[in-house]
Every structure is written in structure tokens, then in C-alpha cells.
Scaffold this motif. Structure first.
Motif, PDB file in Angstrom:
ATOM      1  N   VAL A 202       0.510  -1.416   0.643  1.00  0.00           N
ATOM      2  CA  VAL A 202       0.154  -0.145  -0.349  1.00  0.00           C
ATOM      3  C   VAL A 202       1.067   1.272  -0.223  1.00  0.00           C
ATOM      4  N   PHE A 203       0.151   2.046  -0.997  1.00  0.00           N
ATOM      5  CA  PHE A 203       1.326   3.368  -1.376  1.00  0.00           C
ATOM      6  C   PHE A 203      -0.203   4.548  -1.089  1.00  0.00           C
ATOM      7  N   TYR A 204       0.564   5.453  -0.037  1.00  0.00           N
ATOM      8  CA  TYR A 204       0.149   6.647  -0.043  1.00  0.00           C
ATOM      9  C   TYR A 204       0.726   7.851  -0.750  1.00  0.00           C
ATOM     10  N   GLY A 205       0.231   8.498  -0.819  1.00  0.00           N
ATOM     11  CA  GLY A 205       0.996  10.117  -1.212  1.00  0.00           C
ATOM     12  C   GLY A 205       0.152  11.112  -1.106  1.00  0.00           C
ATOM     13  N   VAL A 206       0.644  12.600  -0.788  1.00  0.00           N
ATOM     14  CA  VAL A 206      -0.600  13.828  -0.117  1.00  0.00           C
ATOM     15  C   VAL A 206       0.065  15.116  -1.007  1.00  0.00           C
ATOM     16  N   ASN A 207      -0.188  15.864  -1.273  1.00  0.00           N
ATOM     17  CA  ASN A 207       0.620  17.181  -1.581  1.00  0.00           C
ATOM     18  C   ASN A 207      -0.417  18.466  -1.716  1.00  0.00           C
ATOM     19  N   MET A 208       0.003  19.299  -1.133  1.00  0.00           N
ATOM     20  CA  MET A 208      -0.917  19.961  -0.915  1.00  0.00           C
ATOM     21  C   MET A 208      -1.135  21.327  -1.459  1.00  0.00           C
ATOM     22  N   LEU A 209      -0.313  21.128  -2.366  1.00  0.00           N
ATOM     23  CA  LEU A 209       0.174  22.188  -3.213  1.00  0.00           C
ATOM     24  C   LEU A 209      -0.720  21.654  -4.676  1.00  0.00           C
ATOM     25  N   THR A 210      -0.286  20.022  -4.929  1.00  0.00           N
ATOM     26  CA  THR A 210      -1.054  19.908  -5.951  1.00  0.00           C
ATOM     27  C   THR A 210      -1.281  18.636  -6.040  1.00  0.00           C
ATOM     28  N   PRO A 211      -2.903  18.763  -5.567  1.00  0.00           N
ATOM     29  CA  PRO A 211      -3.457  17.166  -5.056  1.00  0.00           C
ATOM     30  C   PRO A 211      -2.972  16.056  -6.519  1.00  0.00           C
ATOM     31  N   GLU A 212      -3.517  16.845  -7.791  1.00  0.00           N
ATOM     32  CA  GLU A 212      -3.728  16.160  -8.479  1.00  0.00           C
ATOM     33  C   GLU A 212      -1.859  14.581  -8.716  1.00  0.00           C
ATOM     34  N   LYS A 213      -1.429  15.525  -7.940  1.00  0.00           N
ATOM     35  CA  LYS A 213       0.059  15.166  -8.086  1.00  0.00           C
ATOM     36  C   LYS A 213       0.273  14.320  -6.816  1.00  0.00           C
ATOM     37  N   SER A 214      -0.603  13.619  -6.263  1.00  0.00           N
ATOM     38  CA  SER A 214      -0.428  13.159  -4.220  1.00  0.00           C
ATOM     39  C   SER A 214       0.115  11.589  -4.346  1.00  0.00           C
ATOM     40  N   ALA A 215      -0.192  11.283  -5.930  1.00  0.00           N
ATOM     41  CA  ALA A 215       0.001   9.497  -6.227  1.00  0.00           C
ATOM     42  C   ALA A 215       1.708   9.533  -5.565  1.00  0.00           C
ATOM     43  N   ILE A 216       2.365   9.057  -4.771  1.00  0.00           N
ATOM     44  CA  ILE A 216       3.635   8.427  -5.268  1.00  0.00           C
ATOM     45  C   ILE A 216       4.027   7.364  -6.309  1.00  0.00           C
ATOM     46  N   PRO A 217       4.532   8.601  -7.044  1.00  0.00           N
ATOM     47  CA  PRO A 217       5.323   7.470  -8.371  1.00  0.00           C
ATOM     48  C   PRO A 217       5.126   5.629  -8.780  1.00  0.00           C
ATOM     49  N   ASP A 218       5.080   5.798 -10.065  1.00  0.00           N
ATOM     50  CA  ASP A 218       4.998   4.453 -10.332  1.00  0.00           C
ATOM     51  C   ASP A 218       6.226   3.805  -9.957  1.00  0.00           C
ATOM     52  N   SER A 219       7.225   4.966 -10.643  1.00  0.00           N
ATOM     53  CA  SER A 219       8.686   4.525 -10.242  1.00  0.00           C
ATOM     54  C   SER A 219       8.972   3.724  -9.356  1.00  0.00           C
ATOM     55  N   VAL A 220       8.470   4.298  -7.696  1.00  0.00           N
ATOM     56  CA  VAL A 220       9.288   4.067  -6.318  1.00  0.00           C
ATOM     57  C   VAL A 220       8.357   2.908  -5.926  1.00  0.00           C
ATOM     58  N   VAL A 221       6.275   2.496  -6.833  1.00  0.00           N
ATOM     59  CA  VAL A 221       6.193   1.633  -6.478  1.00  0.00           C
ATOM     60  C   VAL A 221       6.486   0.079  -7.614  1.00  0.00           C
ATOM     61  N   ARG A 222       6.737   0.310  -8.620  1.00  0.00           N
ATOM     62  CA  ARG A 222       7.805  -0.446  -9.772  1.00  0.00           C
ATOM     63  C   ARG A 222       9.146  -0.879  -8.490  1.00  0.00           C
ATOM     64  N   GLY A 223       9.610   0.240  -7.899  1.00  0.00           N
ATOM     65  CA  GLY A 223      10.966  -0.499  -7.232  1.00  0.00           C
ATOM     66  C   GLY A 223      10.852  -1.101  -5.501  1.00  0.00           C
ATOM     67  N   GLN A 224       9.722  -0.835  -5.409  1.00  0.00           N
ATOM     68  CA  GLN A 224       9.057  -1.776  -4.277  1.00  0.00           C
ATOM     69  C   GLN A 224       8.517  -3.450  -5.038  1.00  0.00           C
ATOM     70  N   MET A 225       8.802  -3.786  -5.611  1.00  0.00           N
ATOM     71  CA  MET A 225       7.763  -4.636  -6.214  1.00  0.00           C
ATOM     72  C   MET A 225       8.709  -5.241  -6.954  1.00  0.00           C
ATOM     73  N   GLU A 226       9.497  -4.835  -7.483  1.00  0.00           N
ATOM     74  CA  GLU A 226      11.381  -5.585  -8.118  1.00  0.00           C
ATOM     75  C   GLU A 226      11.925  -6.513  -7.214  1.00  0.00           C
ATOM     76  N   LYS A 227      11.681  -5.482  -6.044  1.00  0.00           N
ATOM     77  CA  LYS A 227      12.218  -6.311  -4.414  1.00  0.00           C
ATOM     78  C   LYS A 227      11.490  -7.088  -3.527  1.00  0.00           C
ATOM     79  N   LEU A 228      10.563  -6.716  -3.970  1.00  0.00           N
ATOM     80  CA  LEU A 228       9.685  -8.625  -3.478  1.00  0.00           C
ATOM     81  C   LEU A 228      10.166  -9.481  -4.325  1.00  0.00           C
ATOM     82  N   GLY A 229       9.904  -9.471  -5.235  1.00  0.00           N
ATOM     83  CA  GLY A 229      10.417 -10.697  -5.824  1.00  0.00           C
ATOM     84  C   GLY A 229       9.455 -11.285  -7.231  1.00  0.00           C
TER      85      GLY A 229
END
Length: 240
Positions: A213-240
Motif C-alpha cells: 500500500v502506497f499513500y501520498g499527499v501533495n497539498m500544493l497539487t492534489p492531482e500529483k499526490s500519488a506516490i510515483p509508479d517508479s517507486v511502486v515498481r522498485g518495491q515490487m521488484e524488491k519483493l521478487g
């Protein structure tokens, strides 16, 4: 620097006052047992490890090794003390159908996991206003699938949100999730604290019995509050 601290404080506040529930138990067995190297775990850890092996879930030690730490795609993952995340474990939403979403806001899945690893996510670049957190929850594969299914049901049944602890969560909308893992879901929800509105984006990715689960907040630009896919991908690759 002051802006970064204010944004981080807002994210922490949202997580602190969010809710979760302890509904259901992880009692079923699985045909796909996993093994891990054993050191000398504490009694509670030994029980969790034995339960994980019994139901075919990733053990606490294996989960910790598989969770991001350090820098990944311009974010830094920092381990969070267990005491700092316990506050969100046993709270409840005012509407039962919204509990899966409420539990995620509290930092847990609504179906209790055998083990959970939390990380704070802080941007490396000072110009990046998105902050957040992530956690990996170890379940049997059956329960992990159930978590995602019931979250999707909550998204359909709770478009107007829910209330808990005097706080209001509103405007629940699904958003695109990265095509990673075995399945994934994303949504944006607004937390109202007094007159302050904070939009948060959640990304859930399941791989076998692990729910990331990835949670993100961006008080300046809510539309950009998601944690980037690249971070999510890095975690899933580490998970194996």
C-alpha cells in the motif's frame, strides 16, 4: 524547508487520525507454504513466523528484507517505529461498508495481516511537494485477494466517504493504478480536519499474499499526490 515540514506534518496528521479495524482473522490454510531462514526471533516474532508458515504467508523476517529502505526513484524510504503506527490499528468507521478504506487510512488492511512493515516516504528533491508512506502486509494469498476485492467494493459503496474520530473523509474516487503485481487498485480521498482539506492518493498492489500500500499527499497539487509508479515498481521488484 518550512513548506516541506508543513506538508510532512499534514501527511502525518492525516495518518495519525485515520482509522482502521480488526475485522476477521487470518485462519485459513494454503497449499503454497513459503520458507525463510531463521535466526533467533523474539517470542511474538516466533509466533508470527509460525503462523505465516502455517497459512503460506511471507514471514516477518522475509517481509522486512523485501521492503524498501533507503533511496528509490528520488524518494527515501525510512523505517517507522511500530509504536508510531499502532494508533491506527483498532479504530472504526461509522459505516461498516467503508471499513476497508478506513483501515487503510490508519495504516493497516482491514483483514489482519501476519506481519506488516511500514516505511515513511520522503522526496529527495526539495522541489517535490509529494510526501507519504507505504507498508507491506503479509497475508495468505486467499486473504490478500479478499483484501483487494473488499476494497473495490468499498470504493463502490462509499463514494461520499465516512466519519471517524470527529474527522470526515469525503470525495472517494478511483484513479488509475500501475499495471504491476497480480492486481492493483488506486483511489483518491479527501480528509477534512476543521476547515483544512487534504487530498490523499492510495495505490494498492497485490503480489501473491503480500499487499503493498502506497499513500501520498501533495497539498500544493492534489492531482500529483500519488506516490510515483517508479517507486511502486522498485518495491515490487524488491519483493521478487
Amino acid at each position: 524547508m518550512k513548506l516541506r515540514k508543513a506538508i510532512a506534518a499534514a501527511a502525518a496528521l492525516s495518518a495519525l487520525f485515520a482509522v482502521s479495524a480488526c475485522s476477521g482473522t487470518s485462519a485459513e490454510s494454503s497449499d503454497h507454504a513459503k520458507t525463510s531462514k531463521k535466526s533467533t526471533p523474539l517470542p511474538a516474532e516466533a509466533k508470527a513466523e509460525a503462523e505465516a508458515e502455517r497459512i503460506g504467508a511471507m514471514t516477518p523476517q522475509a517481509l522486512e528484507r523485501a521492503t524498501l529502505s533507503g533511496k528509490e526513484s528520488n524518494f527515501e524510504a525510512k523505517k517507522v517505529a511500530k509504536a508510531d503506527v499502532e494508533a491506527g490499528r483498532d479504530m472504526r468507521a461509522d459505516k461498516a461498508e467503508c471499513q476497508p478504506l478506513a483501515s487503510l487510512a490508519g495504516g493497516y488492511t482491514h483483514i489482519p495481516a501476519v506481519a506488516v512493515e511500514h516505511r515513511a516516504l520522503e522526496p529527495v528533491e526539495t522541489t517535490n511537494a509529494t510526501v507519504g508512506s507505504m507498508w507491506l502486509a503479509s497475508h495468505s494469498e486467499r486473504n490478500a485477494k479478499k483484501v483487494l476485492a473488499e476494497v473495490r467494493t468499498s470504493l463502490q459503496e462509499c463514494p461520499d466517504g465516512f466519519k471517524t474520530l470527529g474527522l470526515t473523509y469525503t470525495s472517494v474516487k478511483t484513479v488509475k493504478a500501475p499495471a504491476l503485481g497480480d492486481e492493483a487498485v488506486g483511489y483518491r480521498i479527501t480528509n477534512v480536519v476543521g476547515k483544512q482539506k487534504v487530498s490523499m492518493t492510495y495505490t494498492l498492489v497485490r503480489k501473491d499474499g503480500v499487499v503493498a500500500v502506497f499513500y501520498g499527499v501533495n497539498m500544493l497539487t492534489p492531482e500529483k499526490s500519488a506516490i510515483p509508479d517508479s517507486v511502486v515498481r522498485g518495491q515490487m521488484e524488491k519483493l521478487g
